[in-house]
Every structure is written in C-alpha cells, then in structure tokens.
Design a protein around this motif. Structure first.
Motif, short mmCIF file in Angstrom:
data_model
loop_
_atom_site.label_atom_id
_atom_site.label_comp_id
_atom_site.label_asym_id
_atom_site.label_seq_id
_atom_site.Cartn_x
_atom_site.Cartn_y
_atom_site.Cartn_z
N LEU A 1 0.82 -1.21 0.00
CA LEU A 1 0.00 0.00 0.00
C LEU A 1 0.85 1.27 0.00
O LEU A 1 0.44 2.30 -0.52
CB LEU A 1 -0.93 0.00 1.21
CG LEU A 1 -2.02 -1.08 1.22
CD1 LEU A 1 -2.86 -0.97 2.48
CD2 LEU A 1 -2.89 -0.98 -0.02
N SER A 2 2.03 1.19 0.60
CA SER A 2 2.90 2.37 0.64
C SER A 2 3.27 2.83 -0.77
O SER A 2 3.17 4.02 -1.09
CB SER A 2 4.17 2.06 1.44
OG SER A 2 5.08 3.14 1.40
N ALA A 3 3.69 1.90 -1.62
CA ALA A 3 4.07 2.26 -2.98
C ALA A 3 2.86 2.74 -3.78
O ALA A 3 2.96 3.69 -4.58
CB ALA A 3 4.72 1.07 -3.68
N LEU A 4 1.71 2.11 -3.58
CA LEU A 4 0.51 2.52 -4.30
C LEU A 4 0.09 3.93 -3.90
O LEU A 4 -0.19 4.78 -4.75
CB LEU A 4 -0.62 1.53 -4.03
CG LEU A 4 -1.99 1.91 -4.61
CD1 LEU A 4 -1.93 2.01 -6.12
CD2 LEU A 4 -3.06 0.89 -4.17
N LEU A 5 0.06 4.17 -2.60
CA LEU A 5 -0.35 5.50 -2.13
C LEU A 5 0.66 6.57 -2.53
O LEU A 5 0.28 7.73 -2.74
CB LEU A 5 -0.52 5.48 -0.60
CG LEU A 5 -1.69 4.64 -0.10
CD1 LEU A 5 -1.68 4.55 1.42
CD2 LEU A 5 -3.02 5.21 -0.60
#
Length: 274
Positions: free
Chosen positions: A74-78
């Motif tokens: 989720l970190s990379a997506l956000l």
C-alpha cells in the motif's frame, strides 16, 4: 490508443496490419496488466514494481487509481496516488496563487521571481531604519497555510519542480529557508552603531526564471579587430603584441549590464577565426 482521432493515438500498424505494443515492458508486468481486460482490475503480485506498473498503465492508457489497482504494498501505491494528487493540486496553486505574483514581477521588468511562502498567521514587522541585511526586501511574500503545508513534504516539492519545468520555467529552486519576521532586540555596537536582531522562521521558498540564461544579455557587439596572415614566428609575436595593444586601447563596445565571462584573449581569438 488505436482508434483514429484519439488523443493518445501513437501506435501504428506494421506492414502486416499488426500492432506492436509493450516495447520495453517486461513479460511479468504485461501479464499482470492483461487481467484488466478480463476483470477491469489489476491484481499486482509481490515482486512487481509499482512505478513500472504505473508506467505500463500510462502507456496502455489504463487509469491508474484505487479502483483499478489492487496490491499488497500500500505504501508504494499511495505514493503514486499522492504524486498524482500533488500534481493536480500544485497546478491549482500555480494558477491561483503563484502566477499572479510572477506576472507582477514581469510587469516591473524582472526576469526572475523569489517567493517566500508564509502561513496565514505569520506577520512581518521590520525596522524601517534597520531592515534585514540579506536582501529579503526583494523577495515576494505569499501568505497561504495550504501551500505551506503542501511544501512541507520533499516529494511535493519534487512534483512542483516537475510542473514548473513542464510549464517552461528555468533555474528552478524549491526548498526551505530562514525568513526574518520581526525584530527581537537591538544591540548597541561600539561607536554608537545599532544592530537589529531578527527572529527567523523556517518557511518554504520558490525561485524561478523565465529566461534561458539568468542575468546574461543575448547581444554583445564587439569592435572589429584587424588581423592578417602570419608568415613566421617573429611576425606572429609582433602581431600578437600589436593586436593586444589595439584591444587595450579599444575595448569591446558592450552594454554596461552585460557580463563577459570569457577572458579577453578568448574574445580576441573569436574575432581572428574569421
């Protein structure tokens, strides 16, 4: 991507009428993206780079958003979604807040602009007789707590720099600097001289230019210098001395504001090349 009249119609068929796509895209990423055409959702497995997936979606004209992408990281997506949001947000700030200040500077004949972003609660109170000695009087002040919070993140500053480059601006600098807001105390120096101590706050700043070369004129009018062919080393030495005297007595005719960075010998050699 393929239809006529489409904005992104950059793909052309080969001699067989086939479309060659996905050049430079790895097989793993391309296989992952194919799910979108079956289910409308891309399930990104572990090991797939989100930036690579983002580039592939942009290439294939697939919307990269939370409704389309599902992944564990989720970190990379956000991070990618934040970059999109920051780009759109800074476009708004540029048009509504920053551009009017730049236009005001341009109307005064300026070729660059230095803007300090203060919060809505900040106040500036300088001593008229003893202003800050660092040239802050030439800075433009923009009061905006929203833009101040936007620039707190270095990622947003990078996005803002990208947007300014896309809009054709030059010599872009965005960062955090100390800015004097009000005087704290006055010190008396020997001889009766007063020194004002200011309170400094850390605030974002933007500096940019709309000229190709900052502070340099595009026109330099050199005076013609006589030159002739040289037959031997002795004559060469005499002519160099003679031409040097001509240059010393007749300096180049240039605007006082032009800054000549090349040494005098180099300017003379440029004339001899003709």
């Amino acid at each position: 991507m393929f239809g006529p009249g489409r904005e992104y119609n950059f793909t052309r068929p080969n001699e067989k009428g086939e479309y060659e796509i996905a050049e430079g895209i790895s097989a793993t990423v391309f296989r992952t993206v194919l799910d979108y055409y079956k289910t409308g959702i891309i399930n990104c497995p572990d090991g797939i780079s989100i930036p690579d997936l983002r580039d592939t979606c942009d290439y294939l004209c697939i919307n990269f958003d939370f409704n389309t992408i599902r992944c564990q990281d989720l970190s990379a997506l956000l991070h990618e979604l934040s970059n999109d949001g920051a780009h759109k947000q800074f476009d708004h700030y540029l048009e509504e807040l920053i551009l009017p200040i730049m236009v005001g500077c341009a109307k005064k004949g300026e070729r660059e602009c230095h803007i300090v972003v203060l919060t809505d609660e900040d106040s500036v109170d300088w001593d008229e007789d003893h202003p800050p000695p660092m040239g802050e009087e030439y800075s433009q002040i923009l009061y905006s707590s929203k833009l101040y919070r936007f620039f707190k993140y270095i990622e947003n500053r990078d996005v803002a720099k990208t947007v300014l480059k896309e809009r054709g601006l030059k010599n872009i600098r965005i960062g955090i600097e100390g800015y004097p807001t009000c005087k704290e105390k006055i010190k008396r120096r020997p001889g009766g001289r007063s020194e004002v101590i200011y309170n400094y706050v850390q605030r974002p700043f933007i500096q940019m230019s709309w000229e190709k070369e900052e502070g340099k004129s595009r026109h330099v009018d050199f005076q013609c210098v006589r030159s002739k062919s040289l037959t031997n080393l002795v004559a060469a030495g005499e002519d160099v001395l003679e031409d040097h005297e001509i240059l010393m007595h007749h300096p180049p005719q240039v605007d006082e504001l032009d800054r000549l960075n090349a040494p005098l010998s180099q300017m003379a050699s440029n004339n001899f090349q003709d």
